[in-house]
Design a protein around this motif. Structure first.
Motif, mmCIF file in Angstrom:
data_model
loop_
_atom_site.group_PDB
_atom_site.id
_atom_site.type_symbol
_atom_site.label_atom_id
_atom_site.label_comp_id
_atom_site.label_asym_id
_atom_site.label_seq_id
_atom_site.Cartn_x
_atom_site.Cartn_y
_atom_site.Cartn_z
ATOM 1 N N ASP A 127 0.835 -1.207 0.000
ATOM 2 C CA ASP A 127 0.000 0.000 0.000
ATOM 3 C C ASP A 127 0.868 1.255 0.000
ATOM 4 O O ASP A 127 0.571 2.239 -0.696
ATOM 5 N N LEU A 128 1.935 1.230 0.803
ATOM 6 C CA LEU A 128 2.815 2.393 0.891
ATOM 7 C C LEU A 128 3.504 2.654 -0.443
ATOM 8 O O LEU A 128 3.605 3.801 -0.892
ATOM 9 N N ILE A 129 3.978 1.587 -1.089
ATOM 10 C CA ILE A 129 4.634 1.721 -2.387
ATOM 11 C C ILE A 129 3.661 2.278 -3.422
ATOM 12 O O ILE A 129 4.020 3.132 -4.240
ATOM 13 N N ASP A 130 2.420 1.801 -3.392
ATOM 14 C CA ASP A 130 1.403 2.327 -4.316
ATOM 15 C C ASP A 130 1.175 3.816 -4.088
ATOM 16 O O ASP A 130 0.893 4.566 -5.028
ATOM 17 N N GLU A 131 1.314 4.240 -2.837
ATOM 18 C CA GLU A 131 1.020 5.625 -2.474
ATOM 19 C C GLU A 131 2.156 6.574 -2.854
ATOM 20 O O GLU A 131 1.923 7.650 -3.406
ATOM 21 N N ILE A 132 3.420 6.192 -2.573
ATOM 22 C CA ILE A 132 4.532 7.137 -2.764
ATOM 23 C C ILE A 132 5.622 6.619 -3.707
ATOM 24 O O ILE A 132 6.564 7.356 -4.014
ATOM 25 N N GLY A 133 5.524 5.369 -4.164
ATOM 26 C CA GLY A 133 6.525 4.838 -5.084
ATOM 27 C C GLY A 133 7.637 4.078 -4.373
ATOM 28 O O GLY A 133 7.843 4.231 -3.172
ATOM 29 N N VAL A 134 8.355 3.283 -5.149
ATOM 30 C CA VAL A 134 9.414 2.424 -4.596
ATOM 31 C C VAL A 134 10.574 3.244 -4.030
ATOM 32 O O VAL A 134 11.048 3.014 -2.921
ATOM 33 N N ASP A 135 11.043 4.220 -4.811
ATOM 34 C CA ASP A 135 12.233 4.969 -4.403
ATOM 35 C C ASP A 135 11.997 5.747 -3.109
ATOM 36 O O ASP A 135 12.839 5.748 -2.206
ATOM 37 N N ALA A 136 10.867 6.428 -3.037
ATOM 38 C CA ALA A 136 10.569 7.200 -1.828
ATOM 39 C C ALA A 136 10.400 6.273 -0.628
ATOM 40 O O ALA A 136 10.845 6.589 0.485
ATOM 41 N N THR A 137 9.768 5.114 -0.849
ATOM 42 C CA THR A 137 9.602 4.154 0.247
ATOM 43 C C THR A 137 10.953 3.697 0.764
ATOM 44 O O THR A 137 11.209 3.696 1.975
ATOM 45 N N ARG A 138 11.836 3.324 -0.146
ATOM 46 C CA ARG A 138 13.176 2.889 0.265
ATOM 47 C C ARG A 138 13.887 3.980 1.066
ATOM 48 O O ARG A 138 14.458 3.726 2.132
ATOM 49 N N TYR A 139 13.878 5.197 0.531
ATOM 50 C CA TYR A 139 14.647 6.260 1.169
ATOM 51 C C TYR A 139 14.093 6.616 2.542
ATOM 52 O O TYR A 139 14.840 6.674 3.530
ATOM 53 N N PHE A 140 12.801 6.854 2.621
ATOM 54 C CA PHE A 140 12.237 7.310 3.893
ATOM 55 C C PHE A 140 12.271 6.218 4.962
ATOM 56 O O PHE A 140 12.365 6.522 6.152
ATOM 57 N N MET A 141 12.223 4.955 4.544
ATOM 58 C CA MET A 141 12.335 3.873 5.531
ATOM 59 C C MET A 141 13.764 3.744 6.047
ATOM 60 O O MET A 141 13.992 3.232 7.147
ATOM 61 N N LEU A 142 14.731 4.203 5.252
ATOM 62 C CA LEU A 142 16.137 4.049 5.625
ATOM 63 C C LEU A 142 16.785 5.330 6.145
ATOM 64 O O LEU A 142 17.940 5.302 6.553
ATOM 65 N N GLN A 143 16.074 6.434 6.125
ATOM 66 C CA GLN A 143 16.743 7.693 6.452
ATOM 67 C C GLN A 143 17.021 7.858 7.945
ATOM 68 O O GLN A 143 17.811 8.709 8.336
ATOM 69 N N ARG A 144 16.378 7.056 8.787
ATOM 70 C CA ARG A 144 16.624 7.118 10.224
ATOM 71 C C ARG A 144 17.219 5.798 10.701
ATOM 72 O O ARG A 144 16.945 4.744 10.135
ATOM 73 N N ARG A 159 6.068 15.028 -2.896
ATOM 74 C CA ARG A 159 6.393 16.325 -3.500
ATOM 75 C C ARG A 159 7.521 16.195 -4.509
ATOM 76 O O ARG A 159 8.423 15.365 -4.373
ATOM 77 N N GLN A 160 7.477 17.029 -5.537
ATOM 78 C CA GLN A 160 8.521 17.041 -6.556
ATOM 79 C C GLN A 160 9.222 18.393 -6.527
ATOM 80 O O GLN A 160 9.131 19.191 -7.465
ATOM 81 N N ASP A 161 9.905 18.628 -5.420
ATOM 82 C CA ASP A 161 10.711 19.837 -5.282
ATOM 83 C C ASP A 161 11.863 19.542 -4.331
ATOM 84 O O ASP A 161 11.977 18.436 -3.801
ATOM 85 N N ARG A 162 12.713 20.529 -4.108
ATOM 86 C CA ARG A 162 13.935 20.317 -3.338
ATOM 87 C C ARG A 162 13.675 20.008 -1.875
ATOM 88 O O ARG A 162 14.572 19.567 -1.154
ATOM 89 N N GLU A 163 12.450 20.237 -1.385
ATOM 90 C CA GLU A 163 12.121 19.895 -0.003
ATOM 91 C C GLU A 163 12.083 18.384 0.221
ATOM 92 O O GLU A 163 12.292 17.909 1.327
ATOM 93 N N ASN A 164 11.792 17.642 -0.840
ATOM 94 C CA ASN A 164 11.752 16.180 -0.775
ATOM 95 C C ASN A 164 13.153 15.644 -1.055
ATOM 96 O O ASN A 164 13.660 15.790 -2.171
#
Length: 274
Positions: A127-144, A159-164
């Motif tokens: 569900d999470l991958i469907d919502e935000i995509g594979v790359d974002a899921t990988r990164y945000f799960m690993l950033q902490r 978001r598709q800007d430098r804040e993401n």
């Protein structure tokens, strides 16, 4: 026989299992656990621990020297019994690592959702991958670090800007690909050749910062592996994107003069891309 049958046979042959009240028990107290654990219930059905025994055995027989089994924060009590089970199989419990992973909280707007399996309130990884995509899921799960609770902001992840940070990193990579793609392949190859002339002049501060960041990569990988901390690589990737963006802003690459400076900056860009 199956791995389960073989695992049960091994612990029985070692005198580390017994029957009581119609059930099959593992003598985990022999290996530091606070009480013995059931392997097979009185109805003959195997427990989770029995399946874990089979899993541990299968990995060991495949030649895996060090096993890492992450567990959720609500299963921290499982560590002692798993290490005891591994010892009962004849393994070295010090070669079984069980990092405890804290929970992930999803944030949407101002709402912070806490998962509860008992209440049926949880979101699957699919569900999470469907919502935000594979790359974002990988990164945000690993950033902490795994020992810290993760607050995953769904709005930020999309978001598709430098804040993401995911978009920022990918944009930096895409910028390098596009920039180097404007050059003939032969020119890039010449700039990357072992005998390429990179000049010997003073480095621009942005060049120096990028070189320093690139030089830190091997140590970061080593530390990430030794400390079981892939979040270090996530942080490094963001830092590298920031350093390259500053370099790209302050230093002309394609068309830089003299040619040796262009070669050096091509090589720097390719290293950052990798």
């Amino acid at each position: 026989p199956s791995y389960l049958d073989r695992a049960l046979a091994i612990v029985e042959e070692g005198g580390n299992s017994y029957r009581s009240d119609g059930a099959l028990w593992l003598r985990t107290t022999n290996f530091g656990d606070d009480k013995d654990r059931v392997l097979k219930r009185s109805d003959g059905g195997p427990t989770y621990l029995a399946a874990d025994l089979a899993y541990l055995l299968e990995k060991r027989e495949r030649g895996i020297e060090r096993q890492l089994l992450p567990v959720g924060a609500d299963h921290h009590g499982y560590v002692a019994r798993m290490k005891a089970a591994f010892a009962a199989l004849g393994g070295d419990p010090d070669r079984l690592e069980m990092p405890i992973l804290q929970f992930v909280h999803l944030i949407e707007g101002s709402e912070r959702a806490a998962m509860s399996k008992r209440r049926g309130e949880f979101i699957t990884l699919d569900d999470l991958i469907d919502e935000i995509g594979v790359d974002a899921t990988r990164y945000f799960m690993l950033q902490r670090s795994h020992d810290r609770t993760v607050d995953l902001d769904l709005d930020l992840a999309k978001r598709q800007d430098r804040e993401n940070p995911v978009y920022y990193i990918q944009y930096a990579h895409a910028r390098i690909v596009t920039m180097l793609g404007k050059l003939p392949a032969e020119r890039v190859s010449a700039a990357l050749a072992p005998d390429a002339d990179w000049g010997d002049g003073e480095l621009h501060p942005a060049e120096r910062a990028l070189v320093k960041a690139l030089a830190e990569f091997p140590d970061e990988v080593t530390e990430a592996a030794l400390r079981r901390g892939p979040h270090r690589i996530a942080a490094y990737a963001l830092g590298m994107a920031q350093e390259f963006t500053a370099f790209y802003r302050d230093c002309k690459v394609v068309g830089a003069s003299p040619e040796s400076v262009e070669s050096f900056r091509i090589a720097l860009s390719q290293s950052a891309r990798q």
